[in-house]
Design a protein around this motif. Sequence first.
Motif, PDB file in Angstrom:
ATOM      1  N   UNK A 127       0.834  -1.206   0.000  1.00  0.00           N
ATOM      2  CA  UNK A 127       0.000   0.000   0.000  1.00  0.00           C
ATOM      3  C   UNK A 127       0.868   1.255   0.000  1.00  0.00           C
ATOM      4  N   UNK A 128       0.415   2.323  -0.644  1.00  0.00           N
ATOM      5  CA  UNK A 128       1.082   3.611  -0.467  1.00  0.00           C
ATOM      6  C   UNK A 128       0.795   4.122   0.950  1.00  0.00           C
ATOM      7  N   UNK A 129       1.608   5.069   1.460  1.00  0.00           N
ATOM      8  CA  UNK A 129       1.509   5.468   2.865  1.00  0.00           C
ATOM      9  C   UNK A 129       0.252   6.260   3.224  1.00  0.00           C
ATOM     10  N   UNK A 130      -0.399   6.905   2.239  1.00  0.00           N
ATOM     11  CA  UNK A 130      -1.613   7.680   2.553  1.00  0.00           C
ATOM     12  C   UNK A 130      -2.450   7.857   1.294  1.00  0.00           C
ATOM     13  N   UNK A 131      -3.693   8.249   1.507  1.00  0.00           N
ATOM     14  CA  UNK A 131      -4.592   8.486   0.381  1.00  0.00           C
ATOM     15  C   UNK A 131      -4.070   9.651  -0.476  1.00  0.00           C
ATOM     16  N   UNK A 134      -1.174   8.508  -2.530  1.00  0.00           N
ATOM     17  CA  UNK A 134      -1.668   7.697  -3.651  1.00  0.00           C
ATOM     18  C   UNK A 134      -2.171   8.617  -4.764  1.00  0.00           C
ATOM     19  N   UNK A 157      -8.495   1.765  -6.199  1.00  0.00           N
ATOM     20  CA  UNK A 157      -9.363   1.375  -5.081  1.00  0.00           C
ATOM     21  C   UNK A 157      -9.855  -0.066  -5.226  1.00  0.00           C
ATOM     22  N   UNK A 160      -7.032  -2.197  -4.118  1.00  0.00           N
ATOM     23  CA  UNK A 160      -6.878  -2.114  -2.657  1.00  0.00           C
ATOM     24  C   UNK A 160      -7.976  -2.897  -1.936  1.00  0.00           C
ATOM     25  N   UNK A 161      -9.175  -2.913  -2.522  1.00  0.00           N
ATOM     26  CA  UNK A 161     -10.302  -3.581  -1.857  1.00  0.00           C
ATOM     27  C   UNK A 161     -10.054  -5.081  -1.665  1.00  0.00           C
ATOM     28  N   UNK A 163      -7.101  -6.288  -0.507  1.00  0.00           N
ATOM     29  CA  UNK A 163      -5.897  -6.439   0.335  1.00  0.00           C
ATOM     30  C   UNK A 163      -6.022  -7.611   1.302  1.00  0.00           C
ATOM     31  N   UNK A 168       0.502 -11.085   3.643  1.00  0.00           N
ATOM     32  CA  UNK A 168       1.275  -9.996   4.234  1.00  0.00           C
ATOM     33  C   UNK A 168       0.809  -8.656   3.676  1.00  0.00           C
ATOM     34  N   UNK A 169       0.959  -7.627   4.488  1.00  0.00           N
ATOM     35  CA  UNK A 169       0.591  -6.276   4.069  1.00  0.00           C
ATOM     36  C   UNK A 169       1.724  -5.326   4.444  1.00  0.00           C
ATOM     37  N   UNK A 171       2.894  -1.328   4.207  1.00  0.00           N
ATOM     38  CA  UNK A 171       2.597   0.063   3.874  1.00  0.00           C
ATOM     39  C   UNK A 171       3.926   0.723   3.515  1.00  0.00           C
ATOM     40  N   UNK A 177      12.750   0.565   4.687  1.00  0.00           N
ATOM     41  CA  UNK A 177      12.077  -0.332   5.636  1.00  0.00           C
ATOM     42  C   UNK A 177      11.173  -1.328   4.917  1.00  0.00           C
ATOM     43  N   UNK A 181      11.404  -5.292   4.958  1.00  0.00           N
ATOM     44  CA  UNK A 181      10.228  -6.123   5.242  1.00  0.00           C
ATOM     45  C   UNK A 181      10.136  -7.259   4.219  1.00  0.00           C
TER      46      UNK A 181
ATOM     47  N   UNK B 191       4.617  -8.125   9.602  1.00  0.00           N
ATOM     48  CA  UNK B 191       3.955  -7.706   8.362  1.00  0.00           C
ATOM     49  C   UNK B 191       2.842  -8.657   7.947  1.00  0.00           C
ATOM     50  N   UNK B 203      -6.021   3.987   7.670  1.00  0.00           N
ATOM     51  CA  UNK B 203      -5.528   4.182   6.305  1.00  0.00           C
ATOM     52  C   UNK B 203      -6.381   3.388   5.313  1.00  0.00           C
ATOM     53  N   UNK B 208     -10.515   3.200   1.097  1.00  0.00           N
ATOM     54  CA  UNK B 208     -11.665   2.486   0.514  1.00  0.00           C
ATOM     55  C   UNK B 208     -12.968   3.232   0.739  1.00  0.00           C
TER      56      UNK B 208
END
Lengths: 213, 213
Positions: A127-131, A134, A157, A160-161, A163, A168-169, A171, A177, A181, B191, B203, B208
């Motif tokens: 995921x990108x760090x914030x909306x 993005x 979106x 992302x829906x 995820x 693993x997820x 950000x 980092x 990860x 993670x 986030x 979403x």
Amino acid sequence: MSKEKGTLFIVSAPSGAGKSSLIAALMQRFNLDDSLRLSVSHTTREPRPGETNHVSYHFVSNEEFEALIARNAFYEYAKVFDHYYGTSKEIVEEWINDGKDVFLDIDWQGARLIREQSPYAKSIFILPPSLEELQNRLKKRGQDSDEVIKKRMEKAKREISHYNEYDYLIVNDVFDESVLALRSIVLAHRFELKRQSNKHKQLLDAMLEGYSK
Amino acid sequence: MSKEKGTLFIVSAPSGAGKSSLIAALMQRFNLDDSLRLSVSHTTREPRPGETNHVSYHFVSNEEFEALIARNAFYEYAKVFDHYYGTSKEIVEEWINDGKDVFLDIDWQGARLIREQSPYAKSIFILPPSLEELQNRLKKRGQDSDEVIKKRMEKAKREISHYNEYDYLIVNDVFDESVLALRSIVLAHRFELKRQSNKHKQLLDAMLEGYSK
């Protein structure tokens, strides 16, 4: 040492999450020992300037592609504007059987198809760090109309829906980092009991020789 | 960010595998951010010279220990030569709920008891690099009789015979690589989808918002 199989890692992300840069940096970290491979798609379209065969794509003819379809060599394939695109199951499985770990960059639909065919695959969503970030990243890609950006956002979106279908997820806030990860996930799986007990079967047999519980 | 729970890692090894040095080196790596804690046993025996309360052991009185038993504060405890020894469930669970990862150094029997009570715990088994090395390490510990060494070897084999009850297996051949393996296992679990989707709930909700499949 007995032969141990590698692990297939499926990676998905919305456009603008920084996935390609992360994977490139990760591959660099494993460059020396060649223990991690990146899956490359097949296509029948012509190479564009700067593209390299077997790096950008495996460039093949229509006949070759259809022969690969016929022998069930793909996890999935599609025809887009008269050109085939496919994800090779044959090559990935050869690498896995050879003990290599494999990264495979694909969207959520492809990820689903691969999970069905490779139940031991592990999957990672980025995921990108914030909306805002993005949105900025999607806008930065040239001088596009609001309509185009809106469509791109909808597509992001939708990706992302999904995820929560992944193991693993990550950000992707601080790049280094995120690379750490990814590297940790790859290394951790190498130390799972199943892989290690195959790899060190002789050692375990020697240590337990003559022992009965 | 919502509160995420930490992961409990159980570590076992036969005597002579280098477990204590590995754990000490690992804790050092996480010193700065205090995100990894090492579980310390309780005991009612007297501190020996050089032992520090809450580091070597939690030194408590008989009354205190029995009060802890009464309120079910231990994963397991035992009385050996008039002294109690116990592994605190209370402290470990407090740390886990506070988002810390916890390492817990225990033998295969203790590991079994903890798995029953903490089903999400992950367990790691550490092996010495060879049978010869194991024998050498067991012999090196002073001027012991063949009989004592033989008994120690039997005990090590009994421990090793339970390796396949663990999630991870590390053969401690190159020390730094084993520390990296431990660190990777800790980081990889941070993670996992479940932990990350709790941590980044806001986030994900923001990204979403207004989207329906």
